[in-house]
Design an enzyme around this catalytic site. Structure first.
Site, PDB file in Angstrom:
ATOM      1  CG  ASN A 150      34.683  35.762  40.686  1.00 48.19           C
ATOM      2  OD1 ASN A 150      34.626  36.718  39.776  1.00 48.19           O
ATOM      3  ND2 ASN A 150      35.684  34.494  40.486  1.00 48.19           N
ATOM      4  CD  GLU A 248      42.569  37.415  32.065  1.00 45.79           C
ATOM      5  OE1 GLU A 248      42.407  35.952  32.261  1.00 45.79           O
ATOM      6  OE2 GLU A 248      43.730  37.980  31.965  1.00 45.79           O
ATOM      7  CB  CYS A 282      37.643  31.951  36.371  1.00 45.66           C
ATOM      8  SG  CYS A 282      39.093  32.639  37.318  1.00 45.66           S
ATOM      9  CD  GLU A 460      43.646  41.174  33.833  1.00 45.99           C
ATOM     10  OE1 GLU A 460      43.423  40.285  34.769  1.00 45.99           O
ATOM     11  OE2 GLU A 460      42.978  42.138  33.569  1.00 45.99           O
TER      12      GLU A 460
HETATM   13  P1  NAD Z   1      29.460  38.528  33.331  1.00 48.25           P
HETATM   14  O1  NAD Z   1      29.823  38.330  32.022  1.00 48.25           O
HETATM   15  O2  NAD Z   1      27.615  38.180  33.378  1.00 48.25           O
HETATM   16  O3  NAD Z   1      29.656  39.886  33.869  1.00 48.25           O
HETATM   17  C1  NAD Z   1      30.761  40.460  33.983  1.00 48.25           C
HETATM   18  C2  NAD Z   1      30.714  41.894  33.961  1.00 48.25           C
HETATM   19  O4  NAD Z   1      30.331  42.364  32.587  1.00 48.25           O
HETATM   20  C3  NAD Z   1      29.919  42.524  34.832  1.00 48.25           C
HETATM   21  O5  NAD Z   1      30.380  43.584  35.091  1.00 48.25           O
HETATM   22  C4  NAD Z   1      28.466  42.851  33.982  1.00 48.25           C
HETATM   23  O6  NAD Z   1      27.714  43.840  34.330  1.00 48.25           O
HETATM   24  C5  NAD Z   1      29.080  43.369  32.598  1.00 48.25           C
HETATM   25  N1  NAD Z   1      28.469  43.079  31.436  1.00 48.25           N
HETATM   26  C6  NAD Z   1      27.369  42.209  31.229  1.00 48.25           C
HETATM   27  N2  NAD Z   1      26.687  42.389  30.103  1.00 48.25           N
HETATM   28  C7  NAD Z   1      27.635  43.482  29.552  1.00 48.25           C
HETATM   29  C8  NAD Z   1      27.289  43.863  28.114  1.00 48.25           C
HETATM   30  N3  NAD Z   1      26.437  43.491  27.209  1.00 48.25           N
HETATM   31  N4  NAD Z   1      28.331  44.957  27.795  1.00 48.25           N
HETATM   32  C9  NAD Z   1      29.547  45.187  28.574  1.00 48.25           C
HETATM   33  N5  NAD Z   1      29.524  44.503  29.999  1.00 48.25           N
HETATM   34  C10 NAD Z   1      28.506  43.747  30.351  1.00 48.25           C
HETATM   35  O7  NAD Z   1      30.173  37.377  34.527  1.00 48.25           O
HETATM   36  P2  NAD Z   1      29.798  37.159  36.112  1.00 48.25           P
HETATM   37  O8  NAD Z   1      28.634  36.446  36.126  1.00 48.25           O
HETATM   38  O9  NAD Z   1      29.768  38.743  36.728  1.00 48.25           O
HETATM   39  O10 NAD Z   1      31.129  36.544  36.427  1.00 48.25           O
HETATM   40  C11 NAD Z   1      31.244  35.285  36.353  1.00 48.25           C
HETATM   41  C12 NAD Z   1      32.123  34.765  35.012  1.00 48.25           C
HETATM   42  O11 NAD Z   1      33.298  35.465  35.113  1.00 48.25           O
HETATM   43  C13 NAD Z   1      32.556  33.436  34.937  1.00 48.25           C
HETATM   44  O12 NAD Z   1      32.408  32.907  33.685  1.00 48.25           O
HETATM   45  C14 NAD Z   1      33.938  33.468  35.526  1.00 48.25           C
HETATM   46  O13 NAD Z   1      34.442  32.051  34.843  1.00 48.25           O
HETATM   47  C15 NAD Z   1      34.369  34.619  34.902  1.00 48.25           C
HETATM   48  N6  NAD Z   1      35.651  35.072  35.596  1.00 48.25           N
HETATM   49  C16 NAD Z   1      36.709  34.798  35.027  1.00 48.25           C
HETATM   50  C17 NAD Z   1      38.050  35.160  35.353  1.00 48.25           C
HETATM   51  C18 NAD Z   1      39.357  35.021  34.574  1.00 48.25           C
HETATM   52  O14 NAD Z   1      40.242  35.561  35.026  1.00 48.25           O
HETATM   53  N7  NAD Z   1      39.461  34.351  33.462  1.00 48.25           N
HETATM   54  C19 NAD Z   1      38.009  35.833  36.631  1.00 48.25           C
HETATM   55  C20 NAD Z   1      36.822  36.113  37.522  1.00 48.25           C
HETATM   56  C21 NAD Z   1      35.661  35.416  36.853  1.00 48.25           C
END
Ligand code: NAD
Length: 488
Positions: A150, A248, A282, A460
């Site tokens: 995102n 995060e 997020c 962070e």
């Molecule tokens: P996601 O958890 O599906 O994926 C995030 C990353 O993790 C991607 O690069 C993905 O390929 C990787 N990943 C997935 N499965 C994995 C595994 N088994 N082992 C290692 N890596 C793996 O999340 P998304 O759909 O890409 O992003 C949306 C989410 O991110 C939402 O829940 C949002 O709230 C959160 N987010 C949090 C913050 C924050 O700072 N708190 C910021 C931005 C987004």
């Protein structure tokens, strides 16, 4: 032609399947990109391990590492338009937003450069005249950085900059759908003279590349931004290896409009807090609590502002909301709205995908406001990650506090009130890592960011963010002529 990836300081085709990425505005092809395999992870991590241990990096002074980050920041600043355009094509955010993200990546690099070159080591209070103690910080080693789709470039820099500043090496796995900004960053670090091997960028599937990376025995920290489910899994992987993680994660942030709020400011802030980035943030303020005495007036104004938001092509000037990242994500958002309807929710605006004219070619979903549900409804408890706001009425402050905190998440919250003492008092009682009072979704790199409860672990940003990538060592230096008289 397939775009190569950055493995151990070389641009080459990874051994994973080639992945096509598409422009969410119209489904046109963006790029065909090589992805990494588990063998590529092995190669990148081994190179990273050699690179951070090499005297050139291990013995480098903080100001020398900072110099690389300052150069990268300058290079980013020179290419803002190009990088923003690339990112808009990658995830469909309007250009004004992606420009902001690119500028914030440059600012993050500069901030951590300055933080690392001005961070003092400690001479703790001394406890004996026979020896002196010193406390210093050392790098952890190879850092696995894993990021979501995102806010690419900004979320990647938030990990790479403090990790390199602290003397580590980084292997970055960007989101499957949006690898372009991360690969562009790798080019800039290379141009800025970062020694080979200290940064690899390995696009690919989370379940293959992310998994192999996180579990690699030489990885000494997992720095993850993404969904709470994935974060929980990675915390287990890290626990097995007894390594630190920073997580995060997701959110379901409450925004509160008190009866004494400036309703015009609040309505604009609430609309921005949930609908900018098409709600794919997020920290999106997705649960709105409005005091009963101003509920009708406030909602009328919010609905008016929301209906005037321009949903459209992210490259067109004046667009407020672009498309959602993908068809699959749009279907997930739409399913939540259907669920809300089935549970008795009333759709006050939006509520069905947009298909008029050119919008039919992309994954466009309108800003949607739902009322008539309780805070226990699934749309109030689950993260939707889309442009969906649920409004709830309150009249009692204690009940409001209980409802606002009734969530597994604790990432952020917003308060709109002209009574600063009340806002302060209430803000201190909310269970969230970031509280905005009479503003929303504003960021400062010098303020630590992270979640309470299931929204995350660790922080962070902030000057001490660099220490999240370091470990402390105490040194004792004998001052006595006979330091250990025990066996004379
Ligand atoms: P996601 O958890 O599906 O994926 C995030 C990353 O993790 C991607 O690069 C993905 O390929 C990787 N990943 C997935 N499965 C994995 C595994 N088994 N082992 C290692 N890596 C793996 O999340 P998304 O759909 O890409 O992003 C949306 C989410 O991110 C939402 O829940 C949002 O709230 C959160 N987010 C949090 C913050 C924050 O700072 N708190 C910021 C931005 C987004």
């Amino acid at each position: 032609m397939t775009k190569p990836i950055f493995i151990a300081g070389e641009w080459k085709l990874g051994r994973g399947p080639v992945r096509a990425t598409y422009f969410p505005a119209d489904g046109s092809l963006n790029a065909e990109i090589a992805t990494a395999s588990a063998e590529d992870v092995e190669e990148a991590v081994q190179a990273a391990e050699r690179a951070w241990r090499a005297p050139q990096w291990r013995n480098s002074m903080p100001h020398e590492r900072a110099a690389v980050l300052y150069r990268v920041a300058d290079l980013i600043t020179q290419r803002v338009d190009e990088l923003a355009a690339m990112q808009t094509r990658d995830n469909g955010k309007p250009l004004a937003e992606t420009r902001g993200l690119v500028m914030s990546a440059a600012a993050t690099a500069r901030y951590f450069a300055a933080a690392c070159e001005t961070l003092d080591e400690q001479l703790p209070a001394q406890r004996s005249s026979e020896f002196m103690t010193l406390s210093v910080h050392e790098p952890l080693g190879v850092i696995a950085a894993i990021t979501p789709w995102n806010s690419p470039i900004a979320s990647e820099m938030q990990k790479i900059a403090p990790a390199l500043a602290g003397g580590n090496a980084v292997v970055l796995k960007p989101a499957d759908a949006t690898p372009l900004a991360a690969l562009a960053l790798a080019e800039l670090f290379e141009e800025a003279g970062l020694p080979k091997g200290l940064l690899s960028v390995l696009p690919g599937r989370g379940s293959v590349v992310g998994e192999a990376l996180a579990a690699h025995p030489l990885v000494r920290k997992i720095s993850f931004t993404g969904g709470t489910g994935t974060g929980r899994h990675l915390a287990h992987v890290a626990a097995e290896k007894l390594i630190p993680t920073s997580l995060e994660l997701g959110g379901k942030s409450p925004t509160i409009v008190f009866d004494d709020a400036d309703l015009e400011l609040a309505a604009k802030g609430v609309a921005y807090g949930i609908f900018s980035s098409s709600g794919q943030a997020c920290i999106a303020g997705s649960r709105l609590f409005v005091h009963a005495s101003v509920y009708g007036r406030f909602l009328d104004r919010l609905l008016e502002l929301t209906r005037n938001l321009r949903v459209g092509h992210p490259e067109a000037p004046g667009t407020h909301m672009g498309p959602l990242i993908s068809e699959a994500h749009l279907e997930s958002v739409a399913a939540f709205v259907e669920q809300a309807k089935a549970q008795g929710g009333e759709i006050l605006c939006g509520g069905a995908r947009l298909t008029e004219g050119d919008l039919a070619r992309g994954s466009y979903y309108p800003p949607t406001i739902i009322s008539g549900l309780s805070n226990r409804a699934s749309v109030c408890q689950d993260e939707i990650f889309g442009p969906v706001l649920v409004v709830l009425k309150f009249d009692d402050e204690a009940d409001l506090l209980a409802q606002a905190n009734d969530s597994v998440f604790g990432l952020a919250a917003g308060i709109w009130s002209e009574d600063f003492r009340r806002a302060w008092r209430f803000g201190r009682l909310l269970e969230a890592g970031t509280i905005w009072i009479n503003t929303y979704k504003k960021f400062s790199i010098s303020a630590p960011f992270g979640g309470f409860k299931e929204s995350g672990l660790g922080r962070e940003k902030g000057r001490l963010g660099v220490l999240e990538y370091m470990q402390q060592k105490s040194l004792y230096v004998g001052l006595s002529d006979n330091p250990n008289p025990w066996c004379n």
